[in-house]
Enzyme design. Structure first.
Site, short mmCIF file in Angstrom:
data_model
loop_
_atom_site.label_atom_id
_atom_site.label_comp_id
_atom_site.label_asym_id
_atom_site.label_seq_id
_atom_site.Cartn_x
_atom_site.Cartn_y
_atom_site.Cartn_z
N HIS A 1 11.05 5.94 -9.24
CA HIS A 1 10.58 7.01 -8.34
C HIS A 1 9.18 6.71 -7.81
O HIS A 1 8.44 7.62 -7.47
CB HIS A 1 10.57 8.37 -9.06
CG HIS A 1 11.81 8.67 -9.84
ND1 HIS A 1 12.86 9.37 -9.30
CD2 HIS A 1 12.18 8.33 -11.10
CE1 HIS A 1 13.83 9.47 -10.22
NE2 HIS A 1 13.45 8.83 -11.31
N LYS B 1 -10.22 -3.94 9.27
CA LYS B 1 -8.80 -3.98 8.92
C LYS B 1 -8.25 -5.38 8.69
O LYS B 1 -8.60 -6.33 9.36
CB LYS B 1 -7.94 -3.32 10.04
CG LYS B 1 -8.05 -1.83 10.12
CD LYS B 1 -7.58 -1.08 8.87
CE LYS B 1 -6.09 -1.11 8.69
NZ LYS B 1 -5.38 -0.26 9.62
N GLU C 1 5.46 -6.18 7.40
CA GLU C 1 5.91 -5.03 8.19
C GLU C 1 6.95 -5.43 9.23
O GLU C 1 7.94 -4.74 9.45
CB GLU C 1 4.72 -4.39 8.90
CG GLU C 1 3.75 -3.71 7.95
CD GLU C 1 2.49 -3.29 8.68
OE1 GLU C 1 2.48 -2.22 9.29
OE2 GLU C 1 1.51 -4.06 8.66
#
Ligand code: ARG
Length: 458
Positions: free
Chosen positions: A155, A282, A289
């Site tokens: 989970h 960043k 992705e």
């Protein structure tokens, strides 16, 4: 000029030519088309269906055409519709009537089925090879991280400690199964359809077995209607590729999470990350992705193929021309994803300390304290209840289980002794789980060995 123009009084509308043509995307099968024609022509000559010297001239000319295509000297034409008729048209333009004998006892319907099978066989082998590269990388990482402890999750909540090797070897199992699926799918692809003709076979005494052997097929198709209308092999491959992408996307998702500031378990190499055009700080895991994103388009290709084939009556239907872009795109996509993903993994920095720290939080050793009580004679359900209370106490007092004093421990059960501290260490939690398939270094080593054995045979 159309190769099938005889029956027509008027020529096709320009818009229909564009609409009908598949050369834009089936040109990539030129090699398979020529190899298939070479085997067919040789067989026609051998069986005396066309004169032996014609067969010879056809073959030498086909070789020349192949060389010219590879030198970039051949311009395919939309008017000639597809790769099959383009090559035949070029052949006829070079050797006239002799070239016109090539298509004896053959239809584009069995020809395209042959070309596609040959093309997909080669691609299946190529994808398999890329998967084995990934498997080697997973074994290498695992060997270096048999003792690198991190939390295992259910989970997405910290559950029990495992090792990075164990985690990587879980992915090894997935990709190993993918190789098995490709091998299985290959068996059904490896069947030679030429001789099915348009749909009902042919009256010429073709030697189908000869052609199959020549082209490296293990068997010939057993029904001409099925021979020209079966695209199961393409759907199966798209499904295998979808499964590979599903595995890659799960892996990618974890790498995206793990490279976030919140997890900070890994850092992608600069060569496999990108920056932001506005935010100077960043460093984004774009590779992972994109792999995750591209999974969607591969599923789309599988759905395209299933839907194109749905409800098609026997035998060939032009709808089936739509199979190629979908399966080619699935192949191109997985072939783009696998090597870049493998390199991204091989070069990423693993932050062992952060992994360990994360495993120290979240009470990942709670099950082991319960098991400790079971060993002292307390039934598991009761032990579960006692440790549940212990965890609640720890949460309220901002402590980890191993930080409790022996006195505090005894407050929960007088069976707890000094030896509990050894039992609750993360190292013991991992090493104690030494059944086959478990995370202990010993168990994972055995699984790595079995993995190396598997790769030896690839
Ligand atoms: N370009 C066609 C395809 O990809 C080849 C077979 C065409 N056959 C026909 N009878 N129109 O399916």
């Amino acid at each position: 000029m159309k190769l099938w123009g005889g029956r027509f009084a008027a020529s096709t509308d320009k818009s229909v030519d564009d609409f009908n043509s598949s050369i834009r995307f089936d040109a990539r099968m030129y090699m398979q088309d020529i190899e298939g024609s070479l085997a067919h022509a040789e067989m026609l000559g051998k069986c005396g269906i066309i004169p032996a010297e014609d067969a010879k001239l056809i073959c030498t000319t086909l070789h020349e055409i192949l060389a010219d295509i590879e030198k970039g000297q051949v311009q395919f034409e939309i008017d000639a519709e597809d790769i099959h008729m383009n090559i035949e048209t070029i052949l006829i333009s070079r050797i006239g009537d002799t070239g016109k004998r090539l298509h004896t006892g053959r239809s584009r319907n069995d020809q395209v089925a042959l070309d596609l099978r040959m093309y997909l066989k080669a691609e299946t082998a190529a994808i398999k090879l890329m998967l084995t590269d990934l498997l080697h990388t997973l074994l290498d990482i695992s060997e270096r991280h048999l003792d690198t402890i991190l939390p295992g999750y259910t989970h997405l909540q910290r559950a029990q400690p495992v090792t990075l090797a164990h985690h990587m070897m879980a992915y090894f199992q997935m990709f190993r199964r993918d190789i098995g699926r490709l091998e299985d799918c290959y068996k059904r692809m490896d069947v030679m359809p030429l001789g099915s003709g348009a749909l009902a076979g042919t009256t010429y005494p073709l030697d189908r077995q000869f052609v199959a052997e020549k082209l490296g097929f293990s068997a010939i198709t057993e029904n001409s209607l099925d021979g020209v209308s079966d695209r199961d092999f393409a759907i199966e491959l798209a499904s295998c590729i979808s499964m590979i992408m599903m595995h890659l996307s799960r892996f990618s998702e974890e790498m995206v999470l793990w490279s976030s500031g919140e997890f900070s378990f890994v850092e992608m190499d600069d060569a496999f990350s990108t920056g932001s055009s506005i935010m100077p700080q960043k460093k984004n895991p774009d590779v992972a992705e994109l792999v995750r994103g591209k999974t969607g388009r591969v599923y789309g290709s599988l759905m395209t193929l299933l839907t194109v084939m749905k409800s098609l009556p026997l035998a060939y239907n032009k709808d089936m021309q739509e199979d190629k872009e979908a399966i080619f795109d699935a192949i191109d996509t997985v072939k783009m994803c696998l090597p870049v993903f493998t390199k991204m993994l091989a070069t990423m920095k693993i932050k062992k300390d952060n992994m360990y720290k994360a495993a120290q939080g979240g009470f990942t050793n709670a099950t082991d304290v319960a098991d400790y009580l079971v060993k002292k004679g307390i039934p598991f359900r009761s032990a579960h209840e006692i440790i549940g209370k212990m965890v609640l106490y720890c949460i309220n007092n901002s402590k980890a289980i191993e930080e409790l004093s022996l006195e505090e421990f005894k407050g929960f059960s007088d069976k707890i002794e000094q030896d509990v501290y050894i039992e609750v260490s993360l190292e013991k939690c991992v090493s104690g789980r030494n059944l086959p398939g478990g995370p202990s270094a010993e168990s994972v080593k055995a699984s790595i060995e079995s993995g190396r054995e598997f790769l030896k045979d690839q």
